[in-house]
Design an enzyme around this catalytic site. Structure first.
Site, PDB file in Angstrom:
ATOM      1  N   PRO A 121      24.683 -15.996 -11.752  1.00 40.17           N
ATOM      2  CA  PRO A 121      24.648 -14.531 -11.730  1.00 40.17           C
ATOM      3  C   PRO A 121      25.300 -13.920 -10.502  1.00 40.17           C
ATOM      4  CG  PRO A 121      22.571 -15.384 -10.929  1.00 40.17           C
ATOM      5  CD  PRO A 121      23.427 -16.586 -11.239  1.00 40.17           C
ATOM      6  N   GLU A 122      26.313 -14.577  -9.954  1.00 39.14           N
ATOM      7  CA  GLU A 122      26.873 -14.118  -8.679  1.00 39.14           C
ATOM      8  C   GLU A 122      27.497 -12.726  -8.778  1.00 39.14           C
ATOM      9  OE1 GLU A 122      26.065 -17.267  -6.340  1.00 39.14           O
ATOM     10  OE2 GLU A 122      25.128 -16.626  -8.199  1.00 39.14           O
ATOM     11  N   GLY A 123      27.936 -12.332  -9.974  1.00 44.56           N
ATOM     12  CA  GLY A 123      28.492 -10.998 -10.133  1.00 44.56           C
ATOM     13  C   GLY A 123      27.486  -9.904  -9.830  1.00 44.56           C
ATOM     14  N   GLY A 126      27.512  -9.819  -5.841  1.00 47.40           N
ATOM     15  CA  GLY A 126      28.794  -9.634  -5.185  1.00 47.40           C
ATOM     16  C   GLY A 126      29.310 -10.848  -4.446  1.00 47.40           C
ATOM     17  N   ALA A 127      28.931 -12.043  -4.897  1.00 46.99           N
ATOM     18  CA  ALA A 127      29.339 -13.275  -4.213  1.00 46.99           C
ATOM     19  C   ALA A 127      30.055 -14.197  -5.192  1.00 46.99           C
ATOM     20  CB  ALA A 127      28.125 -13.980  -3.624  1.00 46.99           C
TER      21      ALA A 127
END
Length: 246
Positions: A121-123, A126-127
């Site tokens: 779920p990095e979106g 912001g990573a």
């Protein structure tokens, strides 16, 4: 080591355990340091296979600890932090998220419980470290796009169907199954296992990010070497350098 990661030996098998269940085994900078040391120890040691597992049933690893962020998590990834010609079997239960999923992805085999959930779920935070792009060499492109961009949890049954993991077992049986596989690998002809792993890794480990990480690691060894310091000292002192290869 900090105690948040342990290294035990069971016959010819190294057992690497994430031990931070109160934080869902999220990776702190110290754990990244420990894992880097551990993979080098495994590379140099006599153990012929390794099992990567975690304390507690709720979470294999919830990713990077967002309260104590590390920006070079590649150092804890098997096969990237140290060159490995011996196999690693991941035993996954519960949450396997972000960097935790990367740890499993870069293991050679993955056993997961029916309750395991995989997500990237990095979106939402912001990573994006880039290593996750290696999924494209491991599962179909549309599945990779769905997993990386939508960030929705994938249950173990579907992860098995798309080829992300090797086996789905009942809750509590993941580590025992992984150990049984690791013992088979440790008992097999070492040269065959080494050759098979090397050829597989050469085939799938060709993303730009992976190549960049390996190059950076090699160059880092030179930058941090005693030989560099000796060479600079010899130049300053106008003498012949005495290199040690370290």
């Amino acid at each position: 080591m900090s105690g948040s990661v342990t290294y035990d030996v069971d016959g010819g098998v190294a057992v690497v355990t994430l031990r931070r269940p109160d934080k869902l085994n999220a990776l702190s900078p110290r754990m990244v340091d420990d894992l880097q040391e551990i993979w080098q120890r495994f590379a140099d040691g006599d153990e012929r296979a390794a099992v990567l597992t975690a304390e507690g049933e709720r979470s294999f690893c919830a990713g990077i600890d967002l309260g104590d962020v590390t920006h070079d998590m590649w150092r804890c990834v098997p096969g990237l932090s140290a060159d490995l010609d011996k196999p690693v079997v991941a035993a996954v239960s519960g949450h396997c998220i972000g960097a935790g999923w990367v740890l499993a992805q870069y293991s050679d085999l993955v056993v997961a419980t029916e309750t395991a959930r995989f997500a990237y779920p990095e979106g939402r935070v912001g990573a994006f470290g880039g290593l996750a792009s290696g999924i494209v060499a491991r599962v179909p492109q549309k599945v990779a796009a769905e997993f990386l961009m939508l960030g929705e949890p994938m249950p173990a049954a579907r992860a098995y169907d798309v080829g992300m993991i090797n086996a789905v077992v009942a809750p509590g049986e993941h580590t025992a199954t992984a150990m049984a596989w690791a013992r088979k690998l440790a008992a097999a002809a070492p040269l065959v296992i080494k050759t098979a792993k090397t050829l597989i890794d050469q085939h799938i480990g060709q993303t730009a990010v992976e190549q960049h990480v390996r190059t950076a690691r090699l160059l880092g060894r030179v930058t941090a070497s005693d030989d560099l310091q000796e060479g600079l000292a010899a130049f300053r002192e106008r003498r012949e350098p005495r290199f040690s290869g370290q």
